[in-house]
Scaffold this active site. Structure first.
Site, short mmCIF file in Angstrom:
data_model
loop_
_atom_site.label_atom_id
_atom_site.label_comp_id
_atom_site.label_asym_id
_atom_site.label_seq_id
_atom_site.Cartn_x
_atom_site.Cartn_y
_atom_site.Cartn_z
N CYS A 96 3.01 2.18 3.08
CA CYS A 96 4.27 1.48 3.32
C CYS A 96 5.47 2.36 2.96
O CYS A 96 6.51 2.28 3.58
CB CYS A 96 4.34 0.21 2.48
SG CYS A 96 3.05 -0.96 2.85
N ASP B 18 17.82 -30.05 -12.96
CA ASP B 18 17.16 -29.74 -14.23
C ASP B 18 17.89 -28.67 -15.02
O ASP B 18 17.63 -28.50 -16.21
CB ASP B 18 15.72 -29.25 -13.99
CG ASP B 18 14.86 -30.34 -13.41
OD1 ASP B 18 14.96 -31.48 -13.90
OD2 ASP B 18 14.09 -30.07 -12.49
N ASP C 88 12.41 -27.37 -12.13
CA ASP C 88 12.77 -26.42 -11.08
C ASP C 88 14.07 -26.76 -10.39
O ASP C 88 14.70 -25.90 -9.80
CB ASP C 88 11.66 -26.37 -10.02
CG ASP C 88 11.68 -27.61 -9.14
OD1 ASP C 88 11.84 -28.70 -9.71
OD2 ASP C 88 11.57 -27.47 -7.93
N CYS D 45 0.85 -1.19 0.00
CA CYS D 45 0.00 0.00 0.00
C CYS D 45 0.89 1.24 0.00
O CYS D 45 2.08 1.17 0.24
CB CYS D 45 -0.91 0.01 1.21
SG CYS D 45 0.01 0.10 2.73
N ASP E 158 9.42 -31.95 -15.22
CA ASP E 158 10.07 -32.55 -14.08
C ASP E 158 8.94 -32.80 -13.08
O ASP E 158 7.89 -32.18 -13.17
CB ASP E 158 11.11 -31.57 -13.53
CG ASP E 158 11.64 -32.01 -12.20
OD1 ASP E 158 12.01 -33.18 -12.10
OD2 ASP E 158 11.68 -31.18 -11.27
#
Lengths: 49, 735
Positions: B33, B619, B615, B30, B436
């Site tokens: 912040c 891989d 991931d 927001c 995967d």
């Protein structure tokens, strides 16, 4: 047609002014945080609590 | 957090003597912040500047001697924001390039507007009563604006064209450069000869449109990298380094050096490759190898960065630290696979290879033709020039980038962050999708498998107890807590945790620790955790859960005519149930990274174009070997760095959106190229015939550009009806 002698330099000058303004705004980082600028206006940092 | 942390490698010393650091911040949602963070950090003694970039969620801080980096991070944590410093040298470089492109765009825009002002006066004057003197005057002013502007704003194209020619290749920037220089050169010549035609406007307008496309494309990728960088930085890759006196100091993993001794707490992720110096534990290496069963460790065992430590604390001697946390052979495989992919040529460049020689040959042939037909030399040269200018590849050069920019924006909204600029073109040719399993088809964190009739209150209580345990299995359970952590929890090493609740002892841990019976007929891929409260006991299975829309996405991919396969590093009996649930028959399990590459190479040798979605660290080489690769944002950092795109969120839908988006984009690219070719087929004969007036040329050139751009905008919408229907099905499946 003598009026062109004034008008064309004036048109160019205005255009260059706009360009200079754009380059200045770019250099001063005004396009770095476009989303932030939109919400910073809502900050009440000038009101001392 | 009272623990000392050493962030010194992220701190840069500025010219004004201040220390500077950039931090990625999580939890900004927001406008308030901004003030919160900036004022909070500025209230620290010694902090001079704090500026938050709301678009990229980055905070730039500068401080003098009184403050320190860990003060800033601590303050942010105290304010409720997770923050992690990072170094962004590559990003700074890209930010400078984006600014440069924008400056060029500004200059081209200024020149375009002012030249148009003059050109329109000339065009209307040409059909009414402009005197040749006024026209020449206007043309000279146009030249005065256009030449310096083109010299400045054309640099991105000129530089790229020169680079291409030096390396003996042709890319799209070569015809652009030739077209612009020719149009400008001829215009100056025409003006000097006091003729009515000049093409300053066309040349500058071409530069402006192309720069706009380049800038948008660059910006989209820069934003992707900023988000991906934040995700990576916020994973908080910190390690506890043991100082010679035995005190642990939290340091970023990038600061680790071989020989350092690090302390790995239970449940912590390893920050570097190393050898166990002391301690006993087991590690979950699912991110590294895809194997879901934990591996037992003793002194002297080798461990890899990215593994999750089990229930014992370890002292590990770092063998490869800093940026080299990869196993050597993974890196080697990666280099080989990346080199193989470099052979791919972009569609636009392939067109340029054909286009440039054809155009130049046509110009030459028409000049010779007119000479043979008896025209004088000057007239023949002017015809050749007209052909070159009319084919000035405005529409052609815009055809591909315009689609790319629109489609990239669409995919960004679908949750996809694109690393590679030519992803869409490569993806459109894909006919096989290889997944995967661990962390890709399944969620990165395991899910609970409750026995039928389990009491929710009992599970909730177990969850509260699990909050106090750092065992990996407890984390899945902790998400089901129905209250805060329990007081006075005692940990029994290697067995579980216990506490007293409502006068009865509650235990969470192994089946033996809780005296719980072993349930029958369990699937092979379930790990068990037991909970006992007084007389009541429950045995909870913890299992890798499929992503919520995995079944629907796989079905939709198959409906698109794609061959879906699984290549997993996990055991065959853990892969089989997942494959069965998804209806995938082509499955290979227990593969090492090299096996995965071999499998992909075999597919490619059969003429398949493969999209690899993965991931794990194992891989990474396979991703590089595939035609196109995607990786979830939860994947290993190295894997993400080598994936063509990264997708966010818990769902698999972005994979489908990517395939669809790429197909639509590829179709539109071909259509656009078709439009450009048709335009040339009509305009070139006119130019060869010598009947092109400046007005016709200007209209034809801008007309084709606008047509191509408008057509490209269609890439923002879902292409066919069945795609929109699938999207709705997916939403329902998840709801």
């Amino acid at each position: 047609m003598n009026v062109l002698v004034f008008l064309i330099p004036m048109a160019l000058l205005l255009g260059l002014l706009g360009l200079a303004g754009f380059l200045w705004s770019l250099k001063s980082g005004q396009y770095d945080d476009l989303d932030g600028a939109a919400v910073r206006i809502l900050n009440d940092d000038d009101v001392k609590t | 957090m009272t623990e000392a942390a050493d962030y010194s490698i992220f701190v840069a010393r500025g010219e004004d003597g201040l220390s500077q650091m950039s931090l990625a911040i999580d939890g900004i949602d927001c406008a308030a912040c901004i003030a919160d963070i900036e004022d909070g950090v500025k209230s620290l003694p010694g902090v001079v500047r704090a500026r938050l970039n709301y678009s990229t969620h980055r905070l730039a801080v500068a401080w003098s001697a009184e403050a320190s980096a860990s003060d800033v991070v601590g303050k942010l944590e105290q304010l409720g924001y997770r923050a992690h410093p990072f170094t962004g040298r590559v990003e700074e470089e890209e930010a400078r390039r984006a600014q440069w492109l924008l400056r060029c765009l500004g200059v081209a825009g200024f020149a375009m507007m002012n030249i148009m002002l003059l050109s329109i006066s000339v065009w209307s004057g040409n059909v009414s009563d402009i005197t040749p003197e006024t026209r020449d005057f206007f043309h000279w002013i146009s030249a005065l604006i256009a030449l310096p502007a083109a010299a400045y704003a054309g640099q991105p194209f000129f530089q790229s064209a020169i680079r291409a020619i030096r390396s003996g290749k042709l890319n799209m920037d070569v015809p652009i450069t030739i077209g612009v220089s020719l149009a400008l050169g001829i215009s100056v010549f025409e003006t000097a000869m006091s003729r009515p035609e000049a093409y300053f406007d066309s040349a500058i307008m071409l530069l402006f449109f192309l720069l706009a496309g380049r800038y948008l494309d660059h910006e989209a990728r820069r934003r992707t990298r900023a988000v991906a960088g934040n995700v990576a930085a916020l994973r908080g890759e910190m390690a506890h380094r043991l100082e010679p006196d035995g005190t642990p100091v939290r340091v970023p993993v990038q600061a680790l050096k071989p020989g350092d001794l690090i302390l790995v707490a239970p449940g912590e992720r390893l920050g570097a490759d190393g050898v166990v110096a002391s301690g006993r534990s087991c590690v979950d290496e699912s991110l590294v190898t895809g194997e879901t069963l934990p591996r037992e460790l003793t002194v002297g065992a080798t461990v890899y960065a990215g593994s999750l430590n089990g229930d014992g604390a370890l002292h590990v001697t770092v063998t490869a630290g800093g940026q080299n946390t990869l196993v050597d052979d993974v890196q080697r495989l990666l280099d080989g696979a990346l080199a193989a992919r470099g052979a791919y040529v972009r569609l636009a460049d392939r067109v340029a290879r054909l286009y440039a020689p054809v155009v130049h040959l046509t110009a030459l042939v028409s000049m010779i033709g007119w000479l043979i037909a008896g025209a004088d030399l000057h007239f023949a040269v002017m015809i050749a020039v007209a052909v070159l200018i009319i084919t000035c590849p405005c529409a052609l050069a815009l055809a591909v980038p315009a689609v790319q920019v629109t489609a990239t924006g669409r995919l960004f909204r679908a949750g996809l962050l694109i690393n590679a600029g030519d992803l869409l073109e490569r993806l459109a040719t894909v006919d096989t999708v290889v997944f995967d399993k661990t962390g890709t088809l399944t969620l990165p964190e395991p899910a609970l498998r409750l026995p039928p009739g389990a009491d929710p209150a009992l599970v909730g209580l177990a969850g509260r107890l699990a909050l106090s345990s750092r065992h990996p299995l407890s984390r899945a359970l902790a998400a089901h807590a129905d209250g805060g952590a329990l007081p006075d929890v005692a940990e029994v090493p290697g067995q579980g945790v216990r506490a007293v609740v409502d006068g009865a002892e509650a235990r969470l841990g192994s089946l033996a620790f809780c005296a719980a019976p072993v349930p029958e007929d369990l699937p092979a891929d379930v790990s068990l955790i037991a909970f006992r409260h007084g007389a009541r006991a429950v045995v909870i299975g913890v299992q890798q859960a499929l992503r919520p829309d995995a079944v629907a996405v796989v079905a939709a991919l198959k409906a698109r005519g794609l061959d879906v396969r699984i290549l997993s590093g996990d055991r065959a009996d853990a892969v089989a149930p997942v494959a069965a649930a998804l209806g995938i028959t082509e499955v290979a399990a227990g593969l090492k990274p090299a096996d995965k590459i071999a499998a992909l190479e075999a597919l490619k040798a059969q003429g398949h174009k493969v999209l690899m979605v993965g991931d794990g660290l194992n891989d990474a080489p396979a991703l590089a070997a595939a035609t196109v690769s995607l990786s979830p944002a939860t994947g290993a950092a190295v894997t993400q760095a080598h994936a063509d795109a990264v997708f966010l969120g818990r769902r698999l839908a972005p994979v489908l959106a990517t395939v669809d988006g790429a197909r639509v984009a590829a179709r539109l690219m071909r259509q656009n190229l078709g439009i450009a070719v048709v335009y040339n087929l009509i305009a070139v004969p006119l130019a060869i015939g010598g009947i092109v007036t400046p007005l016709v040329a200007a209209l034809a050139m801008s007309g084709s550009s606008i047509l191509v751009t408008v057509n490209a905008l269609r890439a923002a919408r879902p292409g066919r009806k069945d795609e929109a229907i699938d999207a709705n099905h997916l939403k329902e499946a998840v709801a």
